[in-house]
Design a protein around this motif. Structure first.
Motif, short mmCIF file in Angstrom:
data_model
loop_
_atom_site.label_atom_id
_atom_site.label_comp_id
_atom_site.label_asym_id
_atom_site.label_seq_id
_atom_site.Cartn_x
_atom_site.Cartn_y
_atom_site.Cartn_z
N LEU A 69 13.86 59.39 -13.74
CA LEU A 69 12.46 59.29 -14.14
C LEU A 69 11.52 59.73 -13.02
CD1 LEU A 69 12.38 55.88 -16.07
CD2 LEU A 69 12.22 58.18 -17.04
N LEU A 70 11.89 59.44 -11.77
CA LEU A 70 10.99 59.70 -10.64
C LEU A 70 11.29 61.02 -9.94
CD1 LEU A 70 10.95 56.11 -9.09
CD2 LEU A 70 9.25 57.14 -10.60
N ARG A 71 12.44 61.61 -10.19
CA ARG A 71 12.79 62.86 -9.50
C ARG A 71 11.80 63.99 -9.76
NH1 ARG A 71 18.49 65.79 -10.63
NH2 ARG A 71 17.46 66.08 -12.66
N PRO A 72 11.33 64.21 -11.01
CA PRO A 72 10.32 65.28 -11.20
C PRO A 72 9.05 65.05 -10.39
CG PRO A 72 11.25 64.61 -13.31
CD PRO A 72 11.72 63.62 -12.30
N LEU A 73 8.62 63.80 -10.29
CA LEU A 73 7.42 63.50 -9.51
C LEU A 73 7.66 63.76 -8.03
CD1 LEU A 73 4.54 62.41 -9.38
CD2 LEU A 73 5.49 60.09 -9.31
N PHE A 197 16.81 49.67 -3.10
CA PHE A 197 17.50 50.32 -1.98
C PHE A 197 18.37 51.48 -2.47
CE2 PHE A 197 16.71 45.93 -0.67
CZ PHE A 197 16.10 46.12 0.56
N ILE A 198 19.11 51.25 -3.58
CA ILE A 198 19.92 52.34 -4.12
C ILE A 198 19.02 53.48 -4.59
CG2 ILE A 198 21.61 52.96 -5.88
CD1 ILE A 198 22.53 50.07 -5.91
N LEU A 199 17.91 53.13 -5.23
CA LEU A 199 16.97 54.15 -5.72
C LEU A 199 16.39 54.95 -4.57
CD1 LEU A 199 15.36 55.45 -8.00
CD2 LEU A 199 13.71 53.58 -7.81
N PHE A 200 16.08 54.28 -3.46
CA PHE A 200 15.52 54.99 -2.29
C PHE A 200 16.49 56.05 -1.79
CE2 PHE A 200 15.21 55.45 2.31
CZ PHE A 200 13.87 55.81 2.46
N TYR A 201 17.76 55.68 -1.63
CA TYR A 201 18.73 56.64 -1.09
C TYR A 201 19.09 57.71 -2.12
CZ TYR A 201 19.29 53.86 3.12
OH TYR A 201 19.05 53.21 4.31
N LEU A 202 19.01 57.37 -3.41
CA LEU A 202 19.23 58.41 -4.42
C LEU A 202 18.11 59.45 -4.37
CD1 LEU A 202 20.50 56.55 -7.62
CD2 LEU A 202 21.74 58.19 -6.22
N LEU A 203 16.87 58.99 -4.26
CA LEU A 203 15.76 59.93 -4.16
C LEU A 203 15.83 60.73 -2.86
CD1 LEU A 203 12.84 57.69 -5.47
CD2 LEU A 203 13.87 59.64 -6.63
N LYS A 204 16.31 60.11 -1.81
CA LYS A 204 16.36 60.78 -0.50
C LYS A 204 17.50 61.79 -0.42
CE LYS A 204 16.85 59.70 4.44
NZ LYS A 204 18.19 60.31 4.62
N ASP A 205 18.70 61.42 -0.89
CA ASP A 205 19.88 62.27 -0.71
C ASP A 205 20.53 62.68 -2.03
OD1 ASP A 205 19.64 62.02 2.07
OD2 ASP A 205 20.71 60.10 2.03
N GLY A 206 19.87 62.40 -3.18
CA GLY A 206 20.48 62.71 -4.46
C GLY A 206 20.73 64.18 -4.68
N GLU A 207 19.86 65.04 -4.13
CA GLU A 207 20.04 66.49 -4.29
C GLU A 207 21.25 66.99 -3.51
OE1 GLU A 207 18.24 68.14 -6.29
OE2 GLU A 207 16.39 66.99 -6.58
#
Length: 398
Positions: A69-73, A197-207
């Motif tokens: 949900l937040l990745r496009p933003l 915390f999981i969401l933070f690292y997914l947004l940071k290193d998910g790509e």
């Protein structure tokens, strides 16, 4: 010269069964069953893994939904040359502000409506039963209905008693299994706490995660695995983003429509429609049920207005909103969706109903690519089809 001895696979009985390919298939099924039986016997070895998955699955799923949900933003902020870390912090601060605003402004009114509805719904239900009873007694089915010996007063007296027994059994079950309840609540709290915390690292290193997984695989498997992950990412992203946006639109339209017609509990019913719309086909049926009861008890004219509002909402959602937001990215037939929802709900309950469609979409991606790899390796089916239709094609060209 001695005649050549017939092999076992060329005997008449084996040929009747289908030849050696059938025997190999049966042997393969036997091996799979044997492996399943062995894993069932030594299942205690995997108990720590079960505990780990039971505690990790919920926060990972919630964080994954938040990530898509937040990745496009976040991509938009990075495109505006804002550092990724600062973009994540901005998104988190905006989420905190949004949640705080909803709690302070919307939640009190929503709680007030919910409390009133819980108190008044038994009376609504009683009036509905009485009206239905009066209708049947004066309809063409009155003679059949009279033979049933249905007593409304007895039913109304029985319902509070049944509810009390259910609550008593529930309380008793909770009291007897207090340790399990505490454990469940602790796991739920830990899941909610760990999601940011999981969401933070997914947004940071998910790509970077897909490339990291590809580097662990042999080089010859990387191209196909990359395509599978790309398609799976597209399916999950389209479903989560599209379904959430469609649900928000439905909830807003229901709220506005109920306000226009003067329906009681418009906000609560709109929120209920938004939440249940996450589940295709079954969600709208669940959302309309309490609204239909309230409208039917209020007046037949209110029921007609409710039907108009709901029809308009469903038409707008089906003809304009869903095609524009979701398109046909999942390519799943409606009958298949219903079967998946029923099966997943029976197996896993509410989580299965919510996650059944994206899970099926992922499984479909994997099976499709496995079948393509199988055809690419053996290429029997395509060769046979081409050889079969080639003479006809050449003849038609002449």
């Amino acid at each position: 010269m001695q005649p050549e001895k017939a092999s076992f696979f060329s005997t008449r009985f084996i040929q009747f069964l289908g030849g050696k390919n059938t025997l190999f298939l049966l042997f393969l099924i036997f091996l799979v069953g044997l492996i399943i039986w062995i894993f069932d016997v030594v299942s205690f070895v995997f108990y720590p893994l079960q505990v780990l998955l039971a505690n990790v699955v919920l926060p990972v799923i919630l964080a994954t939904i938040g990530y898509y949900l937040l990745r496009p933003l976040l991509r938009k902020l990075v495109k505006w040359r804002i550092p990724k870390i600062w973009g994540i912090l901005i998104i988190f601060l905006a989420l905190i502000g949004l949640i705080t605003g909803l709690i302070l402004l919307v939640f009190p009114f929503l709680k007030f409506e919910l409390t009133n509805l819980i108190q008044e719904f038994p009376e609504y239900f009683k009036q509905l039963v009485i009206s239905f009873d009066a209708f049947l007694r004066t309809s063409i089915f009155s003679s059949y209905y009279a033979n049933l010996e249905f007593d409304v007063d007895t039913l109304m007296e029985q319902i509070p008693e049944d509810i009390g027994n259910i609550l008593q059994d529930t309380v008793g079950g909770v009291a007897s299994g207090i340790g399990k309840v505490i454990s469940t609540l602790t796991g739920l709290v830990l899941a909610i706490v760990t999601v940011p915390f999981i969401l933070f690292y997914l947004l940071k290193d998910g790509e970077k995660l897909p490339q990291y997984i590809l580097d662990l695989l042999p080089p010859r498997m990387r191209e196909d695995t990359h395509q599978v992950m790309k398609d799976a990412d597209k399916q999950i992203s389209a479903y989560i983003q599209g379904q959430i946006l469609v649900a928000i639109c439905i909830g807003f339209m229901v709220f506005i429509g109920f306000l226009i017609i003067g329906m009681k509990y418009a906000l609560l019913l709109g929120v209920l429609a938004m939440i249940t719309s996450v589940v295709p086909y079954l969600g709208p049926i669940i959302a309309i049920a309490p609204a239909a009861v309230i409208a039917l008890v209020t007046s037949p004219f209110m029921l007609a207005k409710l039907a108009i509002v709901w029809t308009v909402v469903q038409l707008v959602e089906g003809k304009f909103i869903s095609p524009q937001i979701m398109g046909k990215s999942l390519h799943i037939h409606p009958i298949t969706i219903i079967f998946v929802l029923l099966t997943a709900g029976s197996l896993f309950g509410v989580p299965g109903v919510i996650l059944g469609i994206p899970g099926y979409a992922l499984l479909k991606v994997l099976v499709t690519h496995m079948y393509m790899l199988f055809k690419r390796r053996y290429n029997r089916h395509e060769t046979l089809v081409e050889n079969h239709f080639e003479p006809a094609r050449l003849e038609s060209e002449k």
